[in-house]
Design a protein around this motif. Structure first.
Motif, mmCIF file in Angstrom:
data_model
loop_
_atom_site.group_PDB
_atom_site.id
_atom_site.type_symbol
_atom_site.label_atom_id
_atom_site.label_comp_id
_atom_site.label_asym_id
_atom_site.label_seq_id
_atom_site.Cartn_x
_atom_site.Cartn_y
_atom_site.Cartn_z
ATOM 1 N N ASP A 185 0.833 -1.199 0.000
ATOM 2 C CA ASP A 185 0.000 0.000 0.000
ATOM 3 C C ASP A 185 0.868 1.250 0.000
ATOM 4 O O ASP A 185 0.602 2.210 -0.733
ATOM 5 N N PHE A 186 1.912 1.238 0.835
ATOM 6 C CA PHE A 186 2.815 2.384 0.896
ATOM 7 C C PHE A 186 3.471 2.623 -0.464
ATOM 8 O O PHE A 186 3.519 3.754 -0.950
ATOM 9 N N LEU A 187 3.973 1.551 -1.081
ATOM 10 C CA LEU A 187 4.630 1.690 -2.378
ATOM 11 C C LEU A 187 3.653 2.159 -3.451
ATOM 12 O O LEU A 187 4.000 2.997 -4.297
ATOM 13 N N LYS A 188 2.436 1.649 -3.400
ATOM 14 C CA LYS A 188 1.424 2.069 -4.370
ATOM 15 C C LYS A 188 1.125 3.555 -4.210
ATOM 16 O O LYS A 188 1.076 4.301 -5.198
ATOM 17 N N ASN A 189 0.946 4.009 -2.978
ATOM 18 C CA ASN A 189 0.694 5.423 -2.727
ATOM 19 C C ASN A 189 1.887 6.278 -3.146
ATOM 20 O O ASN A 189 1.707 7.385 -3.669
ATOM 21 N N SER A 190 3.094 5.772 -2.934
ATOM 22 C CA SER A 190 4.292 6.497 -3.354
ATOM 23 C C SER A 190 4.330 6.653 -4.867
ATOM 24 O O SER A 190 4.663 7.722 -5.382
#
Length: 153
Positions: free
Chosen positions: A96-101
């Motif tokens: 999720d963090f990588l997707k948001n990044s």
């Protein structure tokens, strides 16, 4: 507290084939239940499968050691399952963090592209104005030079 394993997990841990496990379920040697089409076997049944009841009777004198060993195995298994769940949750959070990044980077990229286009347009306008001023300057000084030449004659 009862812990349940899927049929496949139970087979993997016990080393038994699906047919053997299903047969043992039908003969009520294992505690089984079916939920949403998935067969689950109670984890204590794993202990009975790994160390059959007949063998436990032979070592009744060492019953306390056997119970502690089985308890330890069950505890270790539960810890492994909890660790697996924690790892999966951590990976989901990281994804999720990588997707948001990536979304944020894409937005910054798009904003940068718009800024570049706007600045290129402004530069083009400034270059046109500069060229106009140069032409105007040349015309103005050209007339001044002609007048000087005429006045010198």
């Amino acid at each position: 507290m009862q812990t349940w394993l899927t049929l496949e997990e139970f087979c993997r841990f016990s080393g038994k084939s699906k047919e053997e496990v299903i047969k043992a379920c039908k003969e009520k040697e294992l505690k089984c239940k079916k939920s949403e089409g998935v067969v689950f076997i109670e984890i204590e049944s794993l202990a009975n499968t790994v160390v059959p009841v007949e063998e436990l009777k032979v070592i009744e004198n060492n019953n306390d050691i056997a119970q502690r060993t089985i308890g330890m195995l069950l505890t270790l298994h539960e810890k492994v399952l909890m660790s697996k769940d924690e790892t999966i949750e951590a990976l989901k959070e990281e994804n999720d963090f990588l997707k948001n990044s990536i979304y944020s980077i894409q937005e910054v990229y798009e904003d940068s592209q718009e800024t570049i286009k706007r600045l290129q347009k402004q530069l083009e306008i400034c270059q046109q104005e500069l060229e106009f001023c140069r032409k105007k300057y040349k015309l103005m000084w050209g007339k001044v030079l002609k007048r000087e030449e005429e006045s010198e004659k």
